[in-house]
Design a protein around this motif. Structure first.
Motif, PDB file in Angstrom:
ATOM      1  N   PHE A  93       0.825  -1.203   0.000  1.00 38.48           N
ATOM      2  CA  PHE A  93       0.000   0.000   0.000  1.00 38.48           C
ATOM      3  C   PHE A  93       0.863   1.259   0.000  1.00 38.48           C
ATOM      4  CE2 PHE A  93      -2.463  -3.264   2.531  1.00 38.48           C
ATOM      5  CZ  PHE A  93      -3.192  -3.705   1.446  1.00 38.48           C
ATOM      6  N   ASP A  94       0.305   2.369   0.411  1.00 44.67           N
ATOM      7  CA  ASP A  94       1.043   3.620   0.542  1.00 44.67           C
ATOM      8  C   ASP A  94       0.379   4.442   1.641  1.00 44.67           C
ATOM      9  OD1 ASP A  94      -1.133   5.183  -0.599  1.00 44.67           O
ATOM     10  OD2 ASP A  94      -0.476   4.529  -2.564  1.00 44.67           O
ATOM     11  N   HIS A  95       0.837   5.671   1.835  1.00 46.62           N
ATOM     12  CA  HIS A  95       0.352   6.466   2.969  1.00 46.62           C
ATOM     13  C   HIS A  95      -1.142   6.754   2.890  1.00 46.62           C
ATOM     14  CE1 HIS A  95       0.534   9.949   0.239  1.00 46.62           C
ATOM     15  NE2 HIS A  95      -0.274  10.537   1.100  1.00 46.62           N
ATOM     16  N   THR A  96      -1.745   6.708   1.687  1.00 52.61           N
ATOM     17  CA  THR A  96      -3.176   7.009   1.577  1.00 52.61           C
ATOM     18  C   THR A  96      -4.039   5.943   2.237  1.00 52.61           C
ATOM     19  OG1 THR A  96      -3.497   5.952  -0.598  1.00 52.61           O
ATOM     20  CG2 THR A  96      -2.760   8.254  -0.584  1.00 52.61           C
ATOM     21  N   MET A  97      -3.430   4.826   2.614  1.00 52.82           N
ATOM     22  CA  MET A  97      -4.138   3.835   3.412  1.00 52.82           C
ATOM     23  C   MET A  97      -4.690   4.459   4.689  1.00 52.82           C
ATOM     24  SD  MET A  97      -2.573   0.469   5.271  1.00 52.82           S
ATOM     25  CE  MET A  97      -2.583   1.308   6.861  1.00 52.82           C
ATOM     26  N   GLY A 115       3.946  -8.638 -12.649  1.00 51.22           N
ATOM     27  CA  GLY A 115       3.431  -7.341 -12.221  1.00 51.22           C
ATOM     28  C   GLY A 115       2.424  -7.497 -11.093  1.00 51.22           C
ATOM     29  N   MET A 116       1.765  -6.403 -10.737  1.00 51.36           N
ATOM     30  CA  MET A 116       0.943  -6.368  -9.534  1.00 51.36           C
ATOM     31  C   MET A 116      -0.528  -6.706  -9.760  1.00 51.36           C
ATOM     32  SD  MET A 116       3.102  -5.615  -7.136  1.00 51.36           S
ATOM     33  CE  MET A 116       1.957  -5.312  -5.801  1.00 51.36           C
ATOM     34  N   ARG A 117      -1.043  -6.560 -10.983  1.00 56.61           N
ATOM     35  CA  ARG A 117      -2.496  -6.608 -11.162  1.00 56.61           C
ATOM     36  C   ARG A 117      -3.094  -7.963 -10.819  1.00 56.61           C
ATOM     37  NH1 ARG A 117      -6.402  -3.557 -12.819  1.00 56.61           N
ATOM     38  NH2 ARG A 117      -4.922  -1.898 -13.321  1.00 56.61           N
ATOM     39  N   GLY A 118      -2.504  -9.040 -11.318  1.00 58.09           N
ATOM     40  CA  GLY A 118      -3.069 -10.352 -11.034  1.00 58.09           C
ATOM     41  C   GLY A 118      -3.072 -10.647  -9.543  1.00 58.09           C
ATOM     42  N   TYR A 119      -1.988 -10.298  -8.872  1.00 58.54           N
ATOM     43  CA  TYR A 119      -1.903 -10.480  -7.428  1.00 58.54           C
ATOM     44  C   TYR A 119      -2.967  -9.651  -6.726  1.00 58.54           C
ATOM     45  CZ  TYR A 119      -0.033  -9.861  -2.694  1.00 58.54           C
ATOM     46  OH  TYR A 119       0.110  -9.780  -1.331  1.00 58.54           O
ATOM     47  N   ASP A 126      -5.830  -8.544  -7.889  1.00 63.31           N
ATOM     48  CA  ASP A 126      -7.151  -9.127  -8.125  1.00 63.31           C
ATOM     49  C   ASP A 126      -7.387 -10.318  -7.196  1.00 63.31           C
ATOM     50  OD1 ASP A 126      -7.485  -7.284 -10.168  1.00 63.31           O
ATOM     51  OD2 ASP A 126      -7.089  -8.733 -11.782  1.00 63.31           O
ATOM     52  N   GLU A 127      -6.354 -11.103  -7.007  1.00 68.66           N
ATOM     53  CA  GLU A 127      -6.472 -12.352  -6.256  1.00 68.66           C
ATOM     54  C   GLU A 127      -6.675 -12.121  -4.763  1.00 68.66           C
ATOM     55  OE1 GLU A 127      -3.172 -15.617  -5.198  1.00 68.66           O
ATOM     56  OE2 GLU A 127      -3.624 -15.468  -7.343  1.00 68.66           O
ATOM     57  N   VAL A 128      -5.991 -11.127  -4.204  1.00 65.78           N
ATOM     58  CA  VAL A 128      -6.013 -10.961  -2.740  1.00 65.78           C
ATOM     59  C   VAL A 128      -6.951  -9.865  -2.262  1.00 65.78           C
ATOM     60  CG1 VAL A 128      -3.622 -11.779  -2.610  1.00 65.78           C
ATOM     61  CG2 VAL A 128      -4.073  -9.311  -2.633  1.00 65.78           C
ATOM     62  N   LEU A 129      -7.580  -9.138  -3.169  1.00 64.98           N
ATOM     63  CA  LEU A 129      -8.368  -7.976  -2.767  1.00 64.98           C
ATOM     64  C   LEU A 129      -9.386  -8.315  -1.685  1.00 64.98           C
ATOM     65  CD1 LEU A 129      -9.227  -5.026  -3.054  1.00 64.98           C
ATOM     66  CD2 LEU A 129     -10.726  -5.728  -4.946  1.00 64.98           C
ATOM     67  N   GLU A 130     -10.133  -9.411  -1.884  1.00 58.66           N
ATOM     68  CA  GLU A 130     -11.199  -9.727  -0.934  1.00 58.66           C
ATOM     69  C   GLU A 130     -10.709 -10.533   0.261  1.00 58.66           C
ATOM     70  OE1 GLU A 130     -14.673 -11.137  -2.947  1.00 58.66           O
ATOM     71  OE2 GLU A 130     -15.153  -9.107  -3.636  1.00 58.66           O
ATOM     72  N   ARG A 131      -9.392 -10.571   0.458  1.00 57.58           N
ATOM     73  CA  ARG A 131      -8.821 -10.943   1.756  1.00 57.58           C
ATOM     74  C   ARG A 131      -8.278  -9.693   2.455  1.00 57.58           C
ATOM     75  NH1 ARG A 131      -4.585 -15.601   2.124  1.00 57.58           N
ATOM     76  NH2 ARG A 131      -5.122 -15.343   4.341  1.00 57.58           N
ATOM     77  N   ARG A 172      -6.341   0.007  -6.107  1.00 56.70           N
ATOM     78  CA  ARG A 172      -5.502   1.013  -6.765  1.00 56.70           C
ATOM     79  C   ARG A 172      -4.144   1.128  -6.085  1.00 56.70           C
ATOM     80  NH1 ARG A 172      -9.025   4.473  -6.702  1.00 56.70           N
ATOM     81  NH2 ARG A 172      -8.498   5.587  -4.783  1.00 56.70           N
ATOM     82  N   MET A 173      -4.117   1.128  -4.767  1.00 64.90           N
ATOM     83  CA  MET A 173      -2.825   1.188  -4.069  1.00 64.90           C
ATOM     84  C   MET A 173      -1.947   0.001  -4.454  1.00 64.90           C
ATOM     85  SD  MET A 173      -3.477   2.551  -0.168  1.00 64.90           S
ATOM     86  CE  MET A 173      -4.730   1.333   0.261  1.00 64.90           C
ATOM     87  N   MET A 174      -2.543  -1.189  -4.514  1.00 62.08           N
ATOM     88  CA  MET A 174      -1.759  -2.376  -4.838  1.00 62.08           C
ATOM     89  C   MET A 174      -1.219  -2.319  -6.259  1.00 62.08           C
ATOM     90  SD  MET A 174      -3.546  -5.583  -2.846  1.00 62.08           S
ATOM     91  CE  MET A 174      -5.218  -5.378  -3.435  1.00 62.08           C
ATOM     92  N   THR A 175      -2.056  -1.946  -7.215  1.00 59.42           N
ATOM     93  CA  THR A 175      -1.613  -1.947  -8.612  1.00 59.42           C
ATOM     94  C   THR A 175      -0.654  -0.796  -8.906  1.00 59.42           C
ATOM     95  OG1 THR A 175      -3.630  -0.750  -9.259  1.00 59.42           O
ATOM     96  CG2 THR A 175      -3.651  -3.155  -9.467  1.00 59.42           C
ATOM     97  N   ASP A 176      -0.691   0.259  -8.098  1.00 55.33           N
ATOM     98  CA  ASP A 176       0.241   1.376  -8.286  1.00 55.33           C
ATOM     99  C   ASP A 176       1.620   1.104  -7.689  1.00 55.33           C
ATOM    100  OD1 ASP A 176      -1.641   2.848  -9.630  1.00 55.33           O
ATOM    101  OD2 ASP A 176      -2.107   4.207  -7.972  1.00 55.33           O
ATOM    102  N   THR A 177       1.741   0.057  -6.881  1.00 59.48           N
ATOM    103  CA  THR A 177       3.022  -0.243  -6.235  1.00 59.48           C
ATOM    104  C   THR A 177       4.013  -0.815  -7.243  1.00 59.48           C
ATOM    105  OG1 THR A 177       1.975  -0.630  -4.098  1.00 59.48           O
ATOM    106  CG2 THR A 177       4.127  -1.648  -4.447  1.00 59.48           C
TER     107      THR A 177
END
Length: 269
Positions: free
Chosen positions: A25-29, A137-141, A143-148, A164-169
Protein backbone atom coordinates in the motif's frame (compact mmCIF):
# COMPACT_ATOMS: atom_id res chain seq x y z
CA UNK A 1 17.17 7.59 2.10
CA UNK A 2 14.31 8.84 4.33
CA UNK A 3 10.87 8.00 2.98
CA UNK A 4 8.50 10.53 1.48
CA UNK A 5 6.07 11.91 4.03
CA UNK A 6 2.81 13.67 3.26
CA UNK A 7 2.36 17.29 4.39
CA UNK A 8 -0.17 16.61 7.17
CA UNK A 9 2.04 18.22 9.79
CA UNK A 10 0.24 21.11 11.53
CA UNK A 11 1.77 22.57 14.65
CA UNK A 12 -0.28 21.18 17.54
CA UNK A 13 0.09 20.79 21.31
CA UNK A 14 -0.64 17.06 21.40
CA UNK A 15 1.86 14.25 21.06
CA UNK A 16 2.61 13.44 17.39
CA UNK A 17 1.17 10.34 15.74
CA UNK A 18 3.27 8.27 13.32
CA UNK A 19 1.36 5.90 11.00
CA UNK A 20 3.12 3.09 9.09
CA UNK A 21 1.27 1.51 6.18
CA UNK A 22 1.18 -2.14 5.18
CA UNK A 23 2.16 -4.05 2.04
CA UNK A 24 1.61 -3.35 -0.80
CA UNK A 25 0.00 0.00 0.00
CA UNK A 26 1.04 3.62 0.54
CA UNK A 27 0.35 6.47 2.97
CA UNK A 28 -3.18 7.01 1.58
CA UNK A 29 -4.14 3.84 3.41
CA UNK A 30 -4.40 6.15 6.43
CA UNK A 31 -6.63 8.81 4.82
CA UNK A 32 -9.49 8.47 7.36
CA UNK A 33 -7.00 8.79 10.24
CA UNK A 34 -5.21 11.76 8.64
CA UNK A 35 -8.55 13.54 8.30
CA UNK A 36 -9.57 12.73 11.87
CA UNK A 37 -6.36 13.47 13.77
CA UNK A 38 -4.28 16.01 11.82
CA UNK A 39 -6.38 19.03 12.91
CA UNK A 40 -5.30 18.47 16.53
CA UNK A 41 -1.81 16.99 16.32
CA UNK A 42 1.18 16.40 14.06
CA UNK A 43 0.53 13.29 11.98
CA UNK A 44 3.51 11.77 10.18
CA UNK A 45 2.43 9.40 7.39
CA UNK A 46 5.43 8.26 5.36
CA UNK A 47 5.46 6.26 2.19
CA UNK A 48 7.84 3.42 3.03
CA UNK A 49 10.90 2.92 0.88
CA UNK A 50 9.83 1.88 -2.63
CA UNK A 51 6.13 2.61 -2.03
CA UNK A 52 3.98 5.54 -3.05
CA UNK A 53 6.02 8.65 -3.81
CA UNK A 54 9.22 7.50 -2.11
CA UNK A 55 11.95 6.86 -4.71
CA UNK A 56 12.32 3.16 -5.48
CA UNK A 57 16.14 2.75 -5.45
CA UNK A 58 17.86 1.47 -3.49
CA UNK A 59 15.50 -1.35 -2.51
CA UNK A 60 15.46 -2.71 1.00
CA UNK A 61 17.83 -5.60 1.62
CA UNK A 62 17.12 -6.08 5.34
CA UNK A 63 13.81 -5.60 7.11
CA UNK A 64 15.52 -3.21 9.52
CA UNK A 65 16.10 -0.83 6.58
CA UNK A 66 12.51 0.32 7.03
CA UNK A 67 13.03 1.20 10.71
CA UNK A 68 16.28 3.00 9.89
CA UNK A 69 14.42 5.08 7.30
CA UNK A 70 11.70 5.99 9.80
CA UNK A 71 14.27 7.00 12.41
CA UNK A 72 16.05 9.20 9.88
CA UNK A 73 12.77 10.82 8.84
CA UNK A 74 11.76 11.56 12.44
CA UNK A 75 15.19 13.04 13.10
CA UNK A 76 14.81 15.23 10.02
CA UNK A 77 11.36 16.38 11.15
CA UNK A 78 12.65 16.90 14.72
CA UNK A 79 9.94 14.64 16.13
CA UNK A 80 11.41 13.50 19.43
CA UNK A 81 8.58 11.48 21.01
CA UNK A 82 5.40 10.12 19.47
CA UNK A 83 2.75 7.45 19.38
CA UNK A 84 3.74 4.82 16.81
CA UNK A 85 1.08 2.88 14.89
CA UNK A 86 1.49 0.26 12.19
CA UNK A 87 -0.80 -2.11 10.34
CA UNK A 88 0.23 -5.53 8.98
CA UNK A 89 3.81 -5.16 7.68
CA UNK A 90 3.68 -1.66 9.15
CA UNK A 91 3.01 -3.23 12.54
CA UNK A 92 6.08 -5.40 12.20
CA UNK A 93 8.09 -2.33 11.21
CA UNK A 94 6.70 -0.58 14.30
CA UNK A 95 7.98 -3.47 16.43
CA UNK A 96 11.39 -3.17 14.77
CA UNK A 97 11.32 0.58 15.44
CA UNK A 98 10.53 -0.04 19.09
CA UNK A 99 13.52 -2.36 19.36
CA UNK A 100 15.72 0.25 17.71
CA UNK A 101 14.57 3.52 19.34
CA UNK A 102 11.87 2.56 21.80
CA UNK A 103 12.87 5.30 24.23
CA UNK A 104 11.18 7.78 21.86
CA UNK A 105 7.87 5.87 21.67
CA UNK A 106 5.11 6.97 24.08
CA UNK A 107 2.49 4.49 22.88
CA UNK A 108 2.39 1.57 20.45
CA UNK A 109 -0.53 0.62 18.18
CA UNK A 110 -0.36 -2.78 16.46
CA UNK A 111 -3.15 -3.42 13.97
CA UNK A 112 -3.77 -6.67 12.07
CA UNK A 113 -0.20 -7.89 12.49
CA UNK A 114 1.82 -10.57 14.27
CA UNK A 115 5.29 -10.73 15.83
CA UNK A 116 6.58 -14.18 14.86
CA UNK A 117 9.34 -14.71 12.31
CA UNK A 118 8.36 -16.57 9.17
CA UNK A 119 8.48 -20.33 9.20
CA UNK A 120 10.55 -21.89 6.39
CA UNK A 121 7.31 -22.56 4.51
CA UNK A 122 6.06 -18.99 4.94
CA UNK A 123 9.43 -17.60 3.85
CA UNK A 124 9.36 -19.81 0.78
CA UNK A 125 5.86 -18.53 -0.08
CA UNK A 126 6.98 -14.90 0.26
CA UNK A 127 9.93 -15.50 -2.05
CA UNK A 128 7.71 -17.29 -4.56
CA UNK A 129 5.30 -14.35 -4.47
CA UNK A 130 8.21 -11.97 -5.02
CA UNK A 131 9.21 -13.98 -8.09
CA UNK A 132 5.64 -13.81 -9.35
CA UNK A 133 5.42 -10.03 -8.93
CA UNK A 134 8.65 -9.55 -10.87
CA UNK A 135 7.39 -11.86 -13.57
CA UNK A 136 3.75 -10.77 -13.85
CA UNK A 137 3.43 -7.34 -12.22
CA UNK A 138 0.94 -6.37 -9.53
CA UNK A 139 -2.50 -6.61 -11.16
CA UNK A 140 -3.07 -10.35 -11.03
CA UNK A 141 -1.90 -10.48 -7.43
CA UNK A 142 -4.11 -7.51 -6.52
CA UNK A 143 -7.15 -9.13 -8.13
CA UNK A 144 -6.47 -12.35 -6.26
CA UNK A 145 -6.01 -10.96 -2.74
CA UNK A 146 -8.37 -7.98 -2.77
CA UNK A 147 -11.20 -9.73 -0.93
CA UNK A 148 -8.82 -10.94 1.76
CA UNK A 149 -7.31 -7.50 2.26
CA UNK A 150 -10.81 -6.16 2.76
CA UNK A 151 -13.91 -8.23 3.37
CA UNK A 152 -16.01 -9.26 0.34
CA UNK A 153 -18.83 -7.13 1.73
CA UNK A 154 -16.65 -3.99 2.03
CA UNK A 155 -17.75 -0.70 0.49
CA UNK A 156 -16.97 -0.68 -3.27
CA UNK A 157 -15.10 2.63 -2.91
CA UNK A 158 -12.87 1.09 -0.25
CA UNK A 159 -12.23 -1.91 -2.49
CA UNK A 160 -11.32 0.40 -5.38
CA UNK A 161 -8.92 2.40 -3.19
CA UNK A 162 -7.18 -0.73 -1.93
CA UNK A 163 -6.93 -2.24 -5.41
CA UNK A 164 -5.50 1.01 -6.76
CA UNK A 165 -2.82 1.19 -4.07
CA UNK A 166 -1.76 -2.38 -4.84
CA UNK A 167 -1.61 -1.95 -8.61
CA UNK A 168 0.24 1.38 -8.29
CA UNK A 169 3.02 -0.24 -6.24
CA UNK A 170 6.30 -0.88 -8.03
CA UNK A 171 6.71 -4.68 -8.45
CA UNK A 172 10.45 -4.53 -7.81
CA UNK A 173 9.96 -2.69 -4.53
CA UNK A 174 7.17 -5.03 -3.45
CA UNK A 175 9.33 -8.05 -4.25
CA UNK A 176 12.30 -6.63 -2.33
CA UNK A 177 10.11 -5.97 0.70
CA UNK A 178 8.74 -9.52 0.61
CA UNK A 179 12.25 -10.99 0.52
CA UNK A 180 13.36 -8.77 3.42
CA UNK A 181 10.23 -9.62 5.36
CA UNK A 182 10.86 -13.33 4.90
CA UNK A 183 14.11 -12.90 6.85
CA UNK A 184 12.85 -10.59 9.61
CA UNK A 185 13.53 -11.48 13.23
CA UNK A 186 11.01 -12.73 15.77
CA UNK A 187 9.56 -9.91 17.88
CA UNK A 188 7.67 -12.08 20.40
CA UNK A 189 10.22 -11.56 23.18
CA UNK A 190 10.41 -7.84 22.42
CA UNK A 191 6.67 -7.48 23.08
CA UNK A 192 7.10 -8.75 26.64
CA UNK A 193 9.56 -5.90 27.29
CA UNK A 194 7.46 -3.03 25.93
CA UNK A 195 7.21 -0.44 28.71
CA UNK A 196 4.60 1.88 27.16
CA UNK A 197 0.83 1.45 26.73
CA UNK A 198 -0.13 -0.57 23.66
CA UNK A 199 -3.30 -0.89 21.63
CA UNK A 200 -3.88 -4.10 19.66
CA UNK A 201 -6.55 -3.89 16.95
CA UNK A 202 -7.81 -6.55 14.54
CA UNK A 203 -10.67 -7.01 12.11
CA UNK A 204 -12.96 -9.84 13.22
CA UNK A 205 -12.88 -11.37 9.72
CA UNK A 206 -9.14 -10.99 9.09
CA UNK A 207 -7.75 -14.24 7.68
CA UNK A 208 -4.17 -12.99 7.25
CA UNK A 209 -3.74 -12.13 10.92
CA UNK A 210 -6.71 -13.64 12.74
CA UNK A 211 -8.10 -12.63 16.10
CA UNK A 212 -6.05 -15.37 17.80
CA UNK A 213 -2.84 -13.59 16.75
CA UNK A 214 -4.09 -10.34 18.26
CA UNK A 215 -5.08 -12.10 21.46
CA UNK A 216 -1.59 -13.58 21.76
CA UNK A 217 0.02 -10.14 21.33
CA UNK A 218 -2.36 -8.68 23.89
CA UNK A 219 -1.37 -11.40 26.36
CA UNK A 220 2.35 -10.82 25.75
CA UNK A 221 2.31 -7.04 26.12
CA UNK A 222 2.61 -5.90 29.73
CA UNK A 223 0.22 -2.93 29.38
CA UNK A 224 -2.26 -3.34 26.55
CA UNK A 225 -5.82 -3.12 25.36
CA UNK A 226 -7.34 -5.36 22.69
CA UNK A 227 -10.09 -4.24 20.32
CA UNK A 228 -11.76 -6.51 17.77
CA UNK A 229 -13.66 -4.65 15.05
CA UNK A 230 -16.69 -6.47 13.69
CA UNK A 231 -17.49 -6.10 10.00
CA UNK A 232 -13.87 -5.78 8.90
CA UNK A 233 -11.05 -7.95 7.57
CA UNK A 234 -7.37 -6.97 7.23
CA UNK A 235 -7.82 -3.18 6.89
CA UNK A 236 -10.30 -2.11 9.59
CA UNK A 237 -8.99 1.46 9.52
CA UNK A 238 -10.47 1.75 6.01
CA UNK A 239 -13.37 -0.68 6.29
CA UNK A 240 -14.72 0.67 9.61
CA UNK A 241 -12.98 4.04 10.00
CA UNK A 242 -15.38 5.49 12.56
CA UNK A 243 -14.84 2.62 14.98
CA UNK A 244 -11.10 2.54 14.36
CA UNK A 245 -10.77 6.29 14.89
CA UNK A 246 -12.82 6.19 18.06
CA UNK A 247 -10.62 3.56 19.68
CA UNK A 248 -7.41 5.22 18.45
CA UNK A 249 -8.63 8.54 19.79
CA UNK A 250 -9.38 6.99 23.18
CA UNK A 251 -5.89 5.48 23.22
CA UNK A 252 -4.26 8.81 22.41
CA UNK A 253 -6.11 10.40 25.32
CA UNK A 254 -4.94 7.59 27.64
CA UNK A 255 -1.33 7.96 26.51
CA UNK A 256 -1.51 11.67 27.28
CA UNK A 257 -2.55 11.01 30.88
CA UNK A 258 -0.43 9.83 33.86
CA UNK A 259 0.26 6.12 33.50
CA UNK A 260 -1.68 3.44 35.31
CA UNK A 261 -1.53 -0.25 34.34
CA UNK A 262 -4.67 -1.22 32.46
CA UNK A 263 -5.69 -4.18 30.37
CA UNK A 264 -8.95 -4.18 28.46
CA UNK A 265 -10.43 -6.62 25.97
CA UNK A 266 -13.43 -5.55 23.97
CA UNK A 267 -15.29 -6.27 20.73
CA UNK A 268 -16.63 -3.37 18.72
CA UNK A 269 -19.35 -3.77 16.12
Amino acid sequence: MPPHTSPYLPLAPHIPLVLLHGHPFDHTMWTPQIEAFSPARQVVVPDLRGYGRTPTPPAVTRFSDFAADIEALLDELEVETFVLAGLSMGGQIAMDCYGRFGERVRGLVLADTFPAADTPEAARTRNETADRLLREGMRGYADEVLERMVAPYADPQVKAHVHRMMTDTDPGSAAAALRARAQRPDYADLLTKVTVPALVVVGADDTYTPVADAEAMHAALPDSTLRVIEGAAHLPNLERPEEFNEMLGEFLVRVGQPRNPWMISERVG
